[in-house]
Design an enzyme around this catalytic site. Sequence first.
Site, PDB file in Angstrom:
ATOM      1  N   CYS A  71       6.620   5.752  -2.275  1.00 25.81           N
ATOM      2  CA  CYS A  71       7.979   5.228  -2.395  1.00 25.81           C
ATOM      3  C   CYS A  71       8.534   5.458  -3.793  1.00 25.81           C
ATOM      4  CB  CYS A  71       8.001   3.736  -2.086  1.00 25.81           C
ATOM      5  SG  CYS A  71       7.575   3.343  -0.388  1.00 25.81           S
ATOM      6  N   GLY A  89       0.784  -1.228   0.000  1.00 23.97           N
ATOM      7  CA  GLY A  89       0.000   0.000   0.000  1.00 23.97           C
ATOM      8  C   GLY A  89       0.808   1.267   0.000  1.00 23.97           C
ATOM      9  N   CYS A  90       2.120   1.232  -0.248  1.00 21.60           N
ATOM     10  CA  CYS A  90       2.908   2.449  -0.203  1.00 21.60           C
ATOM     11  C   CYS A  90       2.614   3.292  -1.423  1.00 21.60           C
ATOM     12  CB  CYS A  90       4.390   2.114  -0.150  1.00 21.60           C
ATOM     13  SG  CYS A  90       5.432   3.575  -0.095  1.00 21.60           S
ATOM     14  N   GLY A  91       2.199   4.539  -1.217  1.00 20.12           N
ATOM     15  CA  GLY A  91       1.828   5.379  -2.333  1.00 20.12           C
ATOM     16  C   GLY A  91       2.881   6.387  -2.721  1.00 20.12           C
TER      17      GLY A  91
END
Length: 275
Positions: A115, A111-113
């Site tokens: 990076c 779910g990293c938006g």
Amino acid sequence: MTDKPSASLRVDCQARRHDVTARSSRVIPEETPIAFTYGGSTHAVMMATPADLEDFAIGFALTEGLVDSPQDAGEVEIVSSDAGVELRTWLGGGRQEAYAARKRSMAGPTGCGLCGIESLEAATRELPSLDNALTVSAAGLIEAMSRMPGEQKLNQETRAVHAAAFWNPASDALIVREDVGRHNALDKLAGALARQGVAASQGVVLMTSRVSVELVQKAARIGAPIIAAISAPTALAVRNAEKCGMTLVAVMRGRDFEIFTHPGRILEQVSAHVA
């Protein structure tokens, strides 16, 4: 090439209940690398639940600002392998050339938006102004949020995934998408709305998580005037919502909630309408 992986899997475990440990099993959500490629070039690799992949591909392109409509993204080809899933898209309408000019790559955890973004300015780029006059009743919003658990089929199996939903107060329809990552769930929801021709400006985005700045950014890019969540927002999320004109409702617990920005859209005992 392998078959598309399933969204969940039953695994064996040892369960301790009432001071007794015994063999058991549990259904858990699947998590796999999913690569987004545009014109043969990899843009991002996200760890996500391999479900609603067409929605994910279109929604991600929309919320990342790569396209303005699902038509700009063209057809999505899903290619599965032992290494993961590749979502292949060829941008149309001159978008491929524009994309090549701003190409970036990122490898993100669940779910990293943000990076891999190459500058601080890119992380806080300008959001569209939401001057939408939609209003909703407090009672309707509470009832819509209360319906979410019943629509979260994967979470009923696994108790381990987030959900993003869209509530249309005019029709009372609820569209739900799930994923191990809250950002992924919202991307899938954005894609579902776009593919179904549903205007995000006509309703409310509901989240089963805290409200981070990335969620505000993604909701703003699809034109949603209201976002509501069960947990608290970050300070940066509040500042961004205030600036772009979004109503941010959070800490929704039962019949209680807190409105952090633009409270005029949440009304007591008033039917929803759009001016």
